[in-house]
Design a protein around this motif. Structure first.
Motif, PDB file in Angstrom:
ATOM      1  N   ALA A 166       1.856 -29.198-102.600  1.00 44.52           N
ATOM      2  CA  ALA A 166       2.131 -28.056-101.714  1.00 44.52           C
ATOM      3  C   ALA A 166       3.628 -27.888-101.518  1.00 44.52           C
ATOM      4  CB  ALA A 166       1.425 -28.251-100.370  1.00 44.52           C
ATOM      5  N   GLN A 182      -4.635 -24.332 -99.477  1.00 40.95           N
ATOM      6  CA  GLN A 182      -4.912 -25.534 -98.687  1.00 40.95           C
ATOM      7  C   GLN A 182      -6.401 -25.875 -98.726  1.00 40.95           C
ATOM      8  OE1 GLN A 182      -3.451 -25.294 -94.669  1.00 40.95           O
ATOM      9  NE2 GLN A 182      -4.103 -27.361 -94.161  1.00 40.95           N
ATOM     10  N   ARG A 225      -1.561 -19.128 -99.076  1.00 41.02           N
ATOM     11  CA  ARG A 225      -1.333 -20.507 -98.643  1.00 41.02           C
ATOM     12  C   ARG A 225      -2.602 -21.112 -98.030  1.00 41.02           C
ATOM     13  NH1 ARG A 225       3.860 -22.500 -98.626  1.00 41.02           N
ATOM     14  NH2 ARG A 225       5.563 -20.999 -98.865  1.00 41.02           N
ATOM     15  N   SER A 256      -8.173 -29.285-100.802  1.00 40.75           N
ATOM     16  CA  SER A 256      -8.867 -30.265 -99.970  1.00 40.75           C
ATOM     17  C   SER A 256     -10.383 -30.107-100.086  1.00 40.75           C
ATOM     18  CB  SER A 256      -8.404 -30.142 -98.513  1.00 40.75           C
ATOM     19  OG  SER A 256      -8.538 -28.801 -98.042  1.00 40.75           O
TER      20      SER A 256
END
Length: 313
Positions: free
Chosen positions: A67, A96, A92, A100
């Motif tokens: 990131a 994310q 963004r 994950s």
């Protein structure tokens, strides 16, 4: 500017994310292969403890986590942008989620018994055991792993949602790939490599076509570099951050100049110890000195990392 040195290994999904971003931005880079598991004797002198893959080195500056590394590459080559307006915030947030939630669902599916058997088919039993023990140590903490059946349900749903996003455009948020595309791609890339499990991608043909478009970007121009050469570059250089956000943001009551530790929140909990020299809206920077690599600045994103005073501070 010093050369971009990527410390990675070929089968690392997060490394594939960065290799494609480097190709997308047409940035030449030097390639240093590192071990997939500990020990990593030529990585830790640079990072001070952080052992996740990949790591980007620029002289005496060491950037951890893709990131943050994506922000560095965006600064070096603003076009084509990874964060298009007006979807900058959305890109963004999607990235994310993909790095994950999507990633762990995909990896639980990928490394179910039949997938793991294929991945490690040529590995001796002791190597398989070492890999499992290594990843087990990295998972200690508050991290929950999905079981294969639960991962299958989640992964299928996520693939359908990605497919829905591609109904009227070639990439997730428009006509050009952005950070969300590269983040969503790399766990699926790992799936596609494994014959025993890649059939799940056939349920969403639009996703397969999108993956082909991402893969066609390629990795750009790279040259092989040795770990010793990379460490020598660090020792011969002075730190000089490529991160543009520098205003001190104190959320911890820890002043600059304090000895601190930084570690990931949930996966790979090894700490890096050093002097806090930056704590901005987006990142932390530690200054540390190593006998082999000299004085370095090690940079971490703020989101996903834990900052504490060192025990001796």
């Amino acid at each position: 500017m010093s050369d971009l040195i990527l410390h990675h290994y070929p089968t690392s999904p997060f490394s594939e994310k960065l290799r494609l971003i480097l190709g997308h931005k047409k940035l030449p880079w030097k390639s240093v292969f590192i071990p997939a598991i500990m020990p990593k004797p030529d990585v830790l002198p640079l990072t001070g403890g952080y052992r996740r893959t990949p790591v980007l080195q620029v002289g005496a500056d060491i950037y951890c986590d893709t990131a943050l590394i994506a922000d560095v590459l965006e600064h070096l080559a603003p076009e084509p942008t990874l964060y298009p307006e007006p979807e900058k915030g959305m890109s963004r947030i999607l990235a994310q989620w993909a790095d994950s939630t999507l990633f762990w669902a995909a990896m639980a599916w990928n490394l179910q018994p039949k997938g793991a058997a294929e991945v490690f088919v040529k590995a001796p039993p002791e190597a398989i055991k070492a890999f499992g023990e290594d990843r087990g140590k990295m998972s200690v903490g508050n991290m929950t792993r999905l079981r294969p059946a639960d991962a299958a349900a989640a992964y299928k749903s996520y693939l359908r949602r990605i497919s829905d996003m591609l109904d009227d455009k070639p990439f997730l948020l428009g006509e050009m790939p952005c950070i969300a595309d590269f983040s969503a791609y790399h766990p699926l890339w790992y799936t596609r490599r494994i014959e025993a499990v890649k059939g799940i991608l056939e349920l969403t043909p639009a996703v397969g076509d999108w993956m082909d478009r991402i893969a066609a970007i390629g990795h750009g121009k790279s040259t092989q570099f040795s770990a010793d050469e990379a460490i020598a570059v660090g020792k011969a250089s002075m730190p000089g951050s490529l991160l543009t956000d520098s205003t001190f943001q104190d959320d911890h009551g820890i002043p600059l100049g304090t000895q601190v530790t930084i570690r990931a929140e949930s996966f790979g909990l090894e700490e890096t110890v050093g002097k806090l020299v930056a704590a901005s809206r987006m990142h932390y920077t530690l200054e540390r000195t190593d006998d082999r690599a000299g004085t370095l600045h090690v940079h971490f994103p703020r989101i996903g990392y834990v900052l504490k005073k060192a025990d001796n501070a």
